[in-house]
Design an enzyme around this catalytic site. Sequence first.
Site, PDB file in Angstrom:
ATOM      1  N   ASP A  52       0.831  -1.178   0.021  1.00  0.00           N
ATOM      2  CA  ASP A  52      -0.105  -0.099  -0.007  1.00  0.00           C
ATOM      3  C   ASP A  52       0.703   1.330   0.030  1.00  0.00           C
ATOM      4  O   ASP A  52       1.670   1.474   0.839  1.00  0.00           O
ATOM      5  CB  ASP A  52      -0.750   0.040   1.241  1.00  0.00           C
ATOM      6  CG  ASP A  52      -1.801   1.299   1.201  1.00  0.00           C
ATOM      7  OD1 ASP A  52      -2.871   1.154   0.871  1.00  0.00           O
ATOM      8  OD2 ASP A  52      -1.331   2.254   1.970  1.00  0.00           O
ATOM      9  N   TYR A  57       2.704  10.028  -0.106  1.00  0.00           N
ATOM     10  CA  TYR A  57       3.561   9.436   0.714  1.00  0.00           C
ATOM     11  C   TYR A  57       4.988   9.868   0.041  1.00  0.00           C
ATOM     12  O   TYR A  57       6.048   9.676   0.624  1.00  0.00           O
ATOM     13  CB  TYR A  57       3.445   7.992   0.697  1.00  0.00           C
ATOM     14  CG  TYR A  57       2.245   7.421   1.657  1.00  0.00           C
ATOM     15  CD1 TYR A  57       1.513   8.441   2.141  1.00  0.00           C
ATOM     16  CD2 TYR A  57       2.023   6.147   1.358  1.00  0.00           C
ATOM     17  CE1 TYR A  57       0.269   7.849   2.814  1.00  0.00           C
ATOM     18  CE2 TYR A  57       0.829   5.618   2.226  1.00  0.00           C
ATOM     19  CZ  TYR A  57       0.046   6.338   2.667  1.00  0.00           C
ATOM     20  OH  TYR A  57      -0.979   5.818   3.443  1.00  0.00           O
ATOM     21  N   LYS A  82      -3.093   5.973  -3.993  1.00  0.00           N
ATOM     22  CA  LYS A  82      -4.243   6.879  -3.537  1.00  0.00           C
ATOM     23  C   LYS A  82      -4.016   8.258  -4.121  1.00  0.00           C
ATOM     24  O   LYS A  82      -3.091   8.739  -4.422  1.00  0.00           O
ATOM     25  CB  LYS A  82      -4.266   6.874  -2.207  1.00  0.00           C
ATOM     26  CG  LYS A  82      -4.314   5.779  -1.279  1.00  0.00           C
ATOM     27  CD  LYS A  82      -4.338   5.857   0.171  1.00  0.00           C
ATOM     28  CE  LYS A  82      -3.930   4.797   0.848  1.00  0.00           C
ATOM     29  NZ  LYS A  82      -2.395   4.325   0.787  1.00  0.00           N
ATOM     30  N   HIS A 113      -7.991   9.522  -1.283  1.00  0.00           N
ATOM     31  CA  HIS A 113      -7.249   9.656   0.135  1.00  0.00           C
ATOM     32  C   HIS A 113      -8.157   9.845   1.082  1.00  0.00           C
ATOM     33  O   HIS A 113      -8.052   9.475   2.316  1.00  0.00           O
ATOM     34  CB  HIS A 113      -5.979  10.035  -0.017  1.00  0.00           C
ATOM     35  CG  HIS A 113      -4.785   9.550   0.951  1.00  0.00           C
ATOM     36  ND1 HIS A 113      -3.489   9.760   0.681  1.00  0.00           N
ATOM     37  CD2 HIS A 113      -4.828   9.054   2.145  1.00  0.00           C
ATOM     38  CE1 HIS A 113      -2.831   9.319   1.719  1.00  0.00           C
ATOM     39  NE2 HIS A 113      -3.755   8.678   2.547  1.00  0.00           N
TER      40      HIS A 113
END
Length: 264
Positions: A52, A57, A82, A113
């Site tokens: 994931d 990120y 996401k 998200h």
Amino acid sequence: MTTATTSLPGPAASLPGGGSMPLLGLGTWQSEGDDAYRSVLHALEVGYRHVDTATGYGNEDQVGRALAESGVPREEVFVTTKLPPDDAGRAREVLSRSLDLLGLDFVDLWLVHWPPSGGASPQTWEQLLAARADGQARDVGVSNYSTAQVDELVAATGEAPAVDQVPWAPALHDQQFLDACAERGVVVEGYSPFKKTDMDDPVLAEVARAHGVTPQQVVLRWHLEHGVVVIPKSVTPERIEANADVFGFTLSADEVRRVDGLAG
């Protein structure tokens, strides 16, 4: 390139697009640079087949690097990324960039998200459905959505998210939410399983002793007993391995009930 290994024996959830989502995966939030690369590579080496990540990120390139070097066939790895809500207006452009960074032709799951501007945003959801129709994402879903917001998407498009990724831990257990998602055909995926958990709780300690495991392993097994997908994050090889070692024991119905009770 490393040698491909046998995948973990754990259960998986079937998704509408035909994908099979392992209930245990590796989370990569706050994993950066070489740490992200090494953690994903090691996870794949020890049998994880679910990773994931997210545009937010900033590590999709490192995840992609590990996927490419792992030696694990693409069709064996379930990959999620996401869409940041601030980028909802250019969703398809963001996904194309994610695919480039990941080195993939498609992701297995693409999520919104957070609700854009706090709202369900059916127009954003329509962009995810279009990406699915075009083959850029096998399945699409949401993250941090309430059931009311899920219902708003269904009312607008006739399509429910395949997955709703939310914070989940024994202290956050909400059977009504699980039941509501099940009624809608939505798979619940939990993140931050340890963040909201008191690992010194005597219930967890007692259950862990009964099985010769750690409280962390009990928490992960508890997710699996409920059919909730769980994605513990770690960049430590030993912890990545320990988090995967949850298939050699099961919790009794009474033990599950006692851990449920930590929600008060």
